[in-house]
Design a protein around this motif. Structure first.
Motif, PDB file in Angstrom:
ATOM      1  N   GLY A 162      76.175  40.560  23.826  1.00 35.24           N
ATOM      2  CA  GLY A 162      75.980  39.395  22.866  1.00 35.24           C
ATOM      3  C   GLY A 162      77.505  39.687  22.031  1.00 35.24           C
ATOM      4  N   LYS A 163      77.709  38.720  21.244  1.00 36.56           N
ATOM      5  CA  LYS A 163      78.892  38.680  20.404  1.00 36.56           C
ATOM      6  C   LYS A 163      78.631  39.780  19.063  1.00 36.56           C
TER       7      LYS A 163
ATOM      8  N   ASP B 249      72.313  48.582  20.283  1.00 36.53           N
ATOM      9  CA  ASP B 249      72.278  47.924  21.294  1.00 36.53           C
ATOM     10  C   ASP B 249      73.302  48.193  22.159  1.00 36.53           C
ATOM     11  N   ILE B 250      74.596  48.682  22.018  1.00 37.83           N
ATOM     12  CA  ILE B 250      75.612  48.952  22.816  1.00 37.83           C
ATOM     13  C   ILE B 250      74.949  50.465  23.529  1.00 37.83           C
TER      14      ILE B 250
END
Length: 159
Positions: free
Chosen positions: A44-45, A51-52
């Motif tokens: 996502g942005k 998350d990465i």
């Protein structure tokens, strides 16, 4: 020896596909190479660092599923060994003599997971520069062709 190039990312730009295909076609007569393109984890942005890391783990698991227990896993990353083309040709010759299949792992935009790094027999750096992962596959296939041309006495490489 068979060589697998396992990479994160599908649907590459035309210039990547054209460059890869050109050298892969030349190389196939010298060394069988299989390209395995795995999907990138959905990003996502505004992804967090956690998350990465999760995306890298998902991609790493997909890469490791392509590696059999008898394969030699080589991780491509900035912090790896620097090889000249001549040294790469000697390394390829050694691998061929040993007969063990080789998997070259190219991560996605966030690199390789810790699990892939830990399981890799060694790490190979194409450059101290950070390169975009689509470009890496073109450079790798060209360098493999160049190294094999040295072994076969083909005039492609001019030192």
């Amino acid at each position: 020896m068979k060589l697998k190039l396992v990479t994160i990312g599908q649907k590459m730009p035309d210039w990547v596909q054209t460059g890869y295909d050109d050298y892969a076609k030349r190389l196939q007569t010298l060394l069988p190479v299989q390209l395995i393109e795995l999907p990138m984890a959905k990003r996502g942005k505004s992804d967090s660092a956690a998350d990465i890391q999760k995306f890298c783990q998902i991609e790493g698991q997909a890469i490791l599923q392509q590696v059999s227990p008898r394969d030699r896993l080589i991780a491509l990353e900035v912090g790896g060994r620097n090889l000249s083309t001549e040294k790469l040709s000697i390394t390829l010759k050694d691998w061929m003599l040993e007969g063990q299949d080789v998997v070259l792992a190219i991560g996605g935009p966030d690199g390789l997971s810790d699990q892939v790094r830990q399981q890799a027999e060694w790490h190979w750096s194409l450059s101290p520069l950070t390169l975009p992962h689509p470009l890496v596959r073109v450079i790798v296939i060209e360098q493999l062709y160049r190294a094999m041309s040295i072994l076969k006495g083909h005039p492609y490489h001019r030192a």
